[in-house]
Design a protein around this motif. Structure first.
Motif, short mmCIF file in Angstrom:
data_model
loop_
_atom_site.label_atom_id
_atom_site.label_comp_id
_atom_site.label_asym_id
_atom_site.label_seq_id
_atom_site.Cartn_x
_atom_site.Cartn_y
_atom_site.Cartn_z
N ARG A 1 -8.86 47.54 27.07
CA ARG A 1 -8.28 47.67 28.34
C ARG A 1 -9.07 46.58 29.12
O ARG A 1 -9.94 46.07 28.92
CB ARG A 1 -8.61 49.15 28.96
N VAL B 1 3.64 48.14 26.41
CA VAL B 1 2.53 48.66 27.17
C VAL B 1 2.23 50.11 26.79
O VAL B 1 1.01 50.39 26.80
CB VAL B 1 2.77 48.45 28.75
N ALA B 2 3.16 50.85 26.70
CA ALA B 2 2.83 52.46 26.43
C ALA B 2 2.32 52.69 25.30
O ALA B 2 1.79 53.58 24.82
CB ALA B 2 4.40 53.11 26.87
N THR B 3 2.72 51.75 24.22
CA THR B 3 2.62 52.37 22.90
C THR B 3 1.15 51.32 22.08
O THR B 3 0.82 51.78 21.16
CB THR B 3 3.93 52.06 21.74
N ARG B 4 1.02 50.12 22.75
CA ARG B 4 0.05 49.49 22.04
C ARG B 4 -1.46 49.69 22.38
O ARG B 4 -2.11 49.11 23.07
CB ARG B 4 0.29 47.90 22.37
N THR B 5 -1.86 50.88 22.07
CA THR B 5 -3.07 51.41 22.52
C THR B 5 -4.45 50.48 21.45
O THR B 5 -5.46 50.89 22.05
CB THR B 5 -3.25 52.98 22.11
N ASP B 6 -3.98 49.77 20.98
CA ASP B 6 -5.00 49.00 20.07
C ASP B 6 -5.49 47.71 20.73
O ASP B 6 -6.49 47.37 20.44
CB ASP B 6 -4.40 48.53 18.66
#
Length: 179
Positions: free
Chosen positions: A170, A162-167
């Motif tokens: 939203r 959740v913290a790193t999968r910005t791809d």
């Protein structure tokens, strides 16, 4: 890893690692387990005590950590603030939770269980604990221990994702889906 030959039984866990259908997906299977076993908790909470499962979640956390602000409570439960606020208001109306302003900052509030809330918790928790124990009763102790470790590892991995999968896009649930 290639799929096993049709006449060879798949190794344990193969369908979780190489899902071929919805019933093979970890999150689908966990969701089904929660839906089935959770219905027992819902029946107990709503039918026996007049509270929702969400309200029960708030009571459980506040029994263990009294004096939390609403935002911290929402975060601990993985709920949005609006749903948490509605549940808090409902619990206040039922006389189970109190909201107090923090000394020095009247804009900040903390939540605590009332005597009625503590009494409800003390009555309901052992029953829900028994349901959990009954659910685990088919597993040998070493499997329960392995499950506990696996759940902790998966929780940690999920939080990292959740913290790193910005791809990933939203969500905008309050606006009816995609933005």
């Amino acid at each position: 890893m290639p799929a096993p030959a049709p006449d060879t039984p798949a190794p344990p866990g193969h369908r979780l690692v190489h899902p071929q259908a919805a019933n093979d997906l970890l999150m689908y299977r966990l969701n089904r387990l929660i839906a089935v076993a959770g219905s027992l908790v819902v029946r107990l909470c709503e039918g026996g005590y007049g509270i929702t499962r969400r309200e029960w979640g708030l009571l459980m956390v506040l029994a263990q950590q009294p004096g939390l602000p609403p935002a911290a409570l929402a975060e601990r439960l993985g709920l949005d603030r609006a749903r948490t606020s509605r549940a808090i208001t409902s619990l206040q109306n039922k006389g189970l939770v109190t909201r107090s302003t923090m000394p020095g900052d009247r804009r900040q509030a903390v939540l605590s269980l009332t005597l009625g809330g503590l009494s409800l918790y003390d009555s309901l928790f052992p029953q829900i604990k028994a349901l959990n124990q009954e659910l685990l009763s088919e597993l040998p102790p070493e499997m329960v221990k392995a499950l506990d470790h696996a759940l902790a590892a998966m929780q940690q991995r999920a939080e990292m994702l959740v913290a790193t999968r910005t791809d990933l896009p939203r969500t905008y649930r309050l606006r009816g889906g995609r933005h």
